[in-house]
Design a protein around this motif. Structure first.
Motif, PDB file in Angstrom:
ATOM      1  N   SER A 178      13.817   5.112   1.818  1.00 21.71           N
ATOM      2  CA  SER A 178      13.221   3.847   1.401  1.00 21.71           C
ATOM      3  C   SER A 178      12.056   3.511   2.326  1.00 21.71           C
ATOM      4  O   SER A 178      11.911   4.082   3.414  1.00 21.71           O
ATOM      5  CB  SER A 178      14.248   2.718   1.451  1.00 21.71           C
ATOM      6  N   ASP A 195       6.116  -2.866   3.741  1.00 21.96           N
ATOM      7  CA  ASP A 195       5.620  -2.423   2.439  1.00 21.96           C
ATOM      8  C   ASP A 195       4.188  -1.915   2.487  1.00 21.96           C
ATOM      9  O   ASP A 195       3.917  -0.761   2.172  1.00 21.96           O
ATOM     10  CB  ASP A 195       5.733  -3.558   1.412  1.00 21.96           C
ATOM     11  N   THR A 199       3.058   2.081   2.542  1.00 17.06           N
ATOM     12  CA  THR A 199       2.395   2.473   1.291  1.00 17.06           C
ATOM     13  C   THR A 199       1.001   3.020   1.554  1.00 17.06           C
ATOM     14  O   THR A 199       0.581   4.021   0.952  1.00 17.06           O
ATOM     15  CB  THR A 199       2.321   1.276   0.321  1.00 17.06           C
ATOM     16  N   LYS A 220       6.744  12.793  -3.602  1.00 15.31           N
ATOM     17  CA  LYS A 220       7.165  12.108  -4.819  1.00 15.31           C
ATOM     18  C   LYS A 220       7.640  10.684  -4.512  1.00 15.31           C
ATOM     19  O   LYS A 220       8.181  10.407  -3.444  1.00 15.31           O
ATOM     20  CB  LYS A 220       8.313  12.872  -5.484  1.00 15.31           C
ATOM     21  N   VAL A 221       7.432   9.794  -5.476  1.00 17.37           N
ATOM     22  CA  VAL A 221       7.947   8.437  -5.386  1.00 17.37           C
ATOM     23  C   VAL A 221       9.044   8.246  -6.431  1.00 17.37           C
ATOM     24  O   VAL A 221       8.923   8.723  -7.560  1.00 17.37           O
ATOM     25  CB  VAL A 221       6.832   7.391  -5.594  1.00 17.37           C
ATOM     26  N   TRP A 223      10.436   5.102  -8.066  1.00 17.71           N
ATOM     27  CA  TRP A 223      10.058   3.696  -8.121  1.00 17.71           C
ATOM     28  C   TRP A 223      11.244   2.795  -7.821  1.00 17.71           C
ATOM     29  O   TRP A 223      12.319   2.946  -8.383  1.00 17.71           O
ATOM     30  CB  TRP A 223       9.459   3.363  -9.485  1.00 17.71           C
ATOM     31  N   GLY A 224      11.005   1.863  -6.891  1.00 15.13           N
ATOM     32  CA  GLY A 224      12.045   0.922  -6.511  1.00 15.13           C
ATOM     33  C   GLY A 224      13.060   1.483  -5.543  1.00 15.13           C
ATOM     34  O   GLY A 224      13.972   0.762  -5.114  1.00 15.13           O
ATOM     35  N   TYR A 227      10.605   7.366  -1.197  1.00 13.53           N
ATOM     36  CA  TYR A 227       9.777   8.564  -1.242  1.00 13.53           C
ATOM     37  C   TYR A 227      10.561   9.780  -0.749  1.00 13.53           C
ATOM     38  O   TYR A 227      11.492   9.659   0.035  1.00 13.53           O
ATOM     39  CB  TYR A 227       8.531   8.384  -0.358  1.00 13.53           C
TER      40      TYR A 227
END
Length: 233
Positions: A178, A195, A199, A220-221, A223-224, A227
């Motif tokens: 996370s 964040d 990011t 890769k991500v 989402w929510g 990574y």
């Protein structure tokens, strides 16, 4: 003894920071614009820079751009600009941390200690030649002893923070981290403002290691969630 370069056009701020840092045993060098800071770096062995953004002759942004051409030395930006866009710009250009004015001198000292701790344990000061630790996935290779990153044989130049994030992820291929986990492991402090910081660095890493950053092969991500580095044979 670590040497800290403090660069700000406000002499009173420089003198105040000087007092607090010297109380912690640091040697402090002073500059009052970007050109003076670059001149100091040519002559002195500096371990960390505290850098204002708005200065005459050469501002902090252009100063960081020049420094990052040749060095991964930790840079803490100290600025009256407090908008998220300003912080993101500073991180984009190469800052490792961003402190807004007015600031608590004790917090600044704590951030200096934190950056130096990471620099000496995770960064370019580390020099262990006993064995090579090489991590691979597809054409992405990270040689941790040499602090080198290549993609399909081509060298990739990363900042120290970008390198440490990539190393964390590639050492744990397939594991999802996370944003808060990445921040706490790399910055070694609680993730209060994680964040934007994480990011921005993730985006920079992608731009450097991916052929198409919008359709990444390696980083890769989810989402929510977070990574990961994809495990590719």
């Amino acid at each position: 003894m670590y040497t800290i370069l403090v660069c700000d056009d406000d002499h009173e701020i420089v003198d105040a920071i000087d007092i607090y840092l010297q109380q912690e045993g640091y040697k402090v060098l002073k500059a009052y614009n970007g050109r003076e800071a670059l001149d100091v770096l040519k002559k002195e062995d500096v371990h960390l820079i505290v850098l204002d953004l708005m200065m005459p002759e050469m501002d902090g942004i252009h100063t960081m751009m020049e420094i990052r051409k040749t060095s991964s030395i930790p840079i803490i930006v100290l600025s009256a600009k407090s908008q998220d866009s300003d912080k993101i710009l500073g991180l984009n250009v190469g800052a490792d941390d961003y402190v807004t004015k007015p600031f608590n001198p004790l917090e600044l000292v704590a951030r200096v200690k934190s950056q130096l701790r990471r620099y000496t344990t995770l960064g370019t000061m580390q020099d262990d030649k006993s064995s090579e630790h090489i991590y691979r996935t597809g054409g992405l290779v990270v040689n941790d002893d040499r602090k080198e990153v290549t993609v399909d044989g081509e060298p990739v130049r990363l900042t120290r923070i970008e390198y440490n994030i990539l190393l964390l992820l590639i050492q744990n291929k397939g594991k999802v981290f996370s944003i808060d986990e990445i921040y706490e492991k790399i910055w070694n402090e609680e993730a209060f403002y994680a964040d934007n910081t994480v990011t921005v660095h993730i985006r920079h890493i992608r731009e450097k290691i991916e052929i198409d950053p919008k359709n990444p092969k390696y980083l890769k991500v989810l989402w929510g969630i977070g990574y990961k580095i994809e495990s590719i044979d």
